[in-house]
Design a protein around this motif. Structure first.
Motif, PDB file in Angstrom:
ATOM      1  N   PRO A 138     -13.178 -67.707 107.732  1.00 20.92           N
ATOM      2  CA  PRO A 138     -11.579 -67.329 106.932  1.00 20.92           C
ATOM      3  C   PRO A 138     -11.729 -68.991 105.739  1.00 20.92           C
ATOM      4  N   ALA A 139     -11.348 -68.207 104.135  1.00 18.94           N
ATOM      5  CA  ALA A 139     -11.269 -68.673 103.020  1.00 18.94           C
ATOM      6  C   ALA A 139     -10.169 -68.067 102.477  1.00 18.94           C
ATOM      7  N   ILE A 140      -9.473 -69.221 101.625  1.00 19.52           N
ATOM      8  CA  ILE A 140      -7.922 -69.046 100.357  1.00 19.52           C
ATOM      9  C   ILE A 140      -9.643 -68.947  99.364  1.00 19.52           C
ATOM     10  N   ARG A 141      -8.777 -68.045  98.578  1.00 21.39           N
ATOM     11  CA  ARG A 141     -10.044 -68.200  97.629  1.00 21.39           C
ATOM     12  C   ARG A 141      -9.140 -67.673  96.106  1.00 21.39           C
ATOM     13  N   ALA A 142      -9.933 -68.266  95.235  1.00 24.54           N
ATOM     14  CA  ALA A 142      -9.192 -68.512  93.230  1.00 24.54           C
ATOM     15  C   ALA A 142      -9.298 -66.901  92.608  1.00 24.54           C
ATOM     16  N   PRO A 143      -8.905 -66.644  92.154  1.00 27.03           N
ATOM     17  CA  PRO A 143      -9.520 -64.863  91.589  1.00 27.03           C
ATOM     18  C   PRO A 143     -10.737 -65.163  90.639  1.00 27.03           C
ATOM     19  N   GLU A 144     -11.422 -66.584  90.625  1.00 26.02           N
ATOM     20  CA  GLU A 144     -12.757 -66.874  90.484  1.00 26.02           C
ATOM     21  C   GLU A 144     -14.063 -67.328  91.317  1.00 26.02           C
ATOM     22  N   GLY A 145     -13.150 -66.771  92.822  1.00 25.05           N
ATOM     23  CA  GLY A 145     -14.197 -67.092  93.693  1.00 25.05           C
ATOM     24  C   GLY A 145     -14.477 -68.354  93.953  1.00 25.05           C
ATOM     25  N   TRP A 146     -14.363 -69.154  93.857  1.00 26.00           N
ATOM     26  CA  TRP A 146     -14.103 -70.332  94.473  1.00 26.00           C
ATOM     27  C   TRP A 146     -13.096 -70.361  95.614  1.00 26.00           C
ATOM     28  N   ILE A 147     -13.192 -71.777  96.297  1.00 26.97           N
ATOM     29  CA  ILE A 147     -12.457 -71.223  97.798  1.00 26.97           C
ATOM     30  C   ILE A 147     -11.286 -72.515  97.383  1.00 26.97           C
ATOM     31  N   ILE A 148     -10.330 -72.559  98.064  1.00 30.98           N
ATOM     32  CA  ILE A 148      -9.204 -73.014  97.418  1.00 30.98           C
ATOM     33  C   ILE A 148      -8.754 -73.673  99.408  1.00 30.98           C
ATOM     34  N   ALA A 149      -9.024 -73.318 100.772  1.00 31.69           N
ATOM     35  CA  ALA A 149      -9.098 -73.749 101.529  1.00 31.69           C
ATOM     36  C   ALA A 149      -9.706 -72.632 102.721  1.00 31.69           C
ATOM     37  N   ASN A 150      -9.964 -73.606 103.422  1.00 30.54           N
ATOM     38  CA  ASN A 150     -11.056 -72.897 104.981  1.00 30.54           C
ATOM     39  C   ASN A 150      -9.440 -72.767 106.483  1.00 30.54           C
ATOM     40  N   LEU A 151      -9.217 -72.422 106.679  1.00 29.77           N
ATOM     41  CA  LEU A 151      -8.857 -71.733 107.592  1.00 29.77           C
ATOM     42  C   LEU A 151      -9.586 -71.351 108.839  1.00 29.77           C
ATOM     43  N   SER A 152      -8.717 -71.792 109.914  1.00 32.03           N
ATOM     44  CA  SER A 152      -9.292 -71.700 110.807  1.00 32.03           C
ATOM     45  C   SER A 152      -9.585 -69.901 111.846  1.00 32.03           C
ATOM     46  N   SER A 153      -8.193 -69.244 111.017  1.00 37.69           N
ATOM     47  CA  SER A 153      -7.929 -67.660 111.327  1.00 37.69           C
ATOM     48  C   SER A 153      -7.662 -66.810 110.208  1.00 37.69           C
ATOM     49  N   ASP A 154      -8.412 -65.304 110.958  1.00 39.59           N
ATOM     50  CA  ASP A 154      -8.060 -64.239 109.693  1.00 39.59           C
ATOM     51  C   ASP A 154      -6.640 -64.763 109.302  1.00 39.59           C
ATOM     52  N   ALA A 155      -5.884 -64.458 110.142  1.00 44.99           N
ATOM     53  CA  ALA A 155      -4.349 -64.082 110.691  1.00 44.99           C
ATOM     54  C   ALA A 155      -3.533 -64.779 109.724  1.00 44.99           C
ATOM     55  N   ASN A 156      -4.076 -66.198 109.773  1.00 38.01           N
ATOM     56  CA  ASN A 156      -3.459 -67.311 108.876  1.00 38.01           C
ATOM     57  C   ASN A 156      -4.031 -67.268 107.468  1.00 38.01           C
ATOM     58  N   VAL A 157      -4.953 -67.143 107.090  1.00 39.60           N
ATOM     59  CA  VAL A 157      -5.167 -66.850 105.807  1.00 39.60           C
ATOM     60  C   VAL A 157      -4.945 -65.504 105.206  1.00 39.60           C
ATOM     61  N   ALA A 158      -4.585 -64.961 105.854  1.00 39.76           N
ATOM     62  CA  ALA A 158      -3.979 -63.615 105.010  1.00 39.76           C
ATOM     63  C   ALA A 158      -2.446 -63.338 104.706  1.00 39.76           C
ATOM     64  N   LEU A 159      -2.310 -64.399 106.185  1.00 39.05           N
ATOM     65  CA  LEU A 159      -0.677 -64.904 105.742  1.00 39.05           C
ATOM     66  C   LEU A 159      -0.077 -65.386 104.680  1.00 39.05           C
ATOM     67  N   ILE A 160      -0.850 -66.494 104.563  1.00 38.66           N
ATOM     68  CA  ILE A 160      -0.769 -67.607 103.268  1.00 38.66           C
ATOM     69  C   ILE A 160      -0.768 -66.772 102.395  1.00 38.66           C
ATOM     70  N   VAL A 161      -1.929 -66.003 102.099  1.00 41.21           N
ATOM     71  CA  VAL A 161      -2.083 -64.901 100.726  1.00 41.21           C
ATOM     72  C   VAL A 161      -1.488 -64.378 100.347  1.00 41.21           C
ATOM     73  N   GLU A 162      -1.005 -63.606 101.615  1.00 42.33           N
ATOM     74  CA  GLU A 162       0.356 -62.916 100.702  1.00 42.33           C
ATOM     75  C   GLU A 162       1.823 -63.131 100.814  1.00 42.33           C
ATOM     76  N   ALA A 163       1.854 -64.411 101.465  1.00 40.45           N
ATOM     77  CA  ALA A 163       3.114 -65.327 101.196  1.00 40.45           C
ATOM     78  C   ALA A 163       3.121 -66.092  99.758  1.00 40.45           C
ATOM     79  N   ILE A 164       2.281 -66.504  99.409  1.00 41.04           N
ATOM     80  CA  ILE A 164       1.898 -67.029  98.445  1.00 41.04           C
ATOM     81  C   ILE A 164       2.149 -66.386  96.949  1.00 41.04           C
TER      82      ILE A 164
END
Length: 78
Positions: A39-65
């Motif tokens: 799972p990854a956090i991506r910028a609007p342009e599509g490039w990767i900001i960060a990789n994490l080991s859990s979809d739930a963690n990525v979803a939480l970070i993205v929604e919070a930000i």
């Protein structure tokens, strides 16, 4: 701005400072994929900001930000 609890004004200011220095959003959740990897956090342009080991963690970070600017406005009474 209404009076905030001690320390909260500094926290809000620090979060706004960090947001200003970070990658513009909205950030996107790229779920785990067999070919694309973890799972990854991506910028609007599509490039990767960060990789994490859990979809739930990525979803939480993205929604919070993505919600943070509006939440800080509420805290500040804007």
């Amino acid at each position: 701005m209404s009076e905030l609890k001690p320390g909260l004004a500094e926290t809000v200011a620090r979060l706004r400072e960090l947001m200003a220095a970070a990658t513009d959003g909205p950030w996107k959740h790229s779920p785990w994929h067999i070919e694309e990897g973890e799972p990854a956090i991506r910028a609007p342009e599509g490039w990767i900001i960060a990789n994490l080991s859990s979809d739930a963690n990525v979803a939480l970070i993205v929604e919070a930000i993505n919600a943070l600017p509006a939440l800080l406005d509420v805290v500040e009474g804007k």
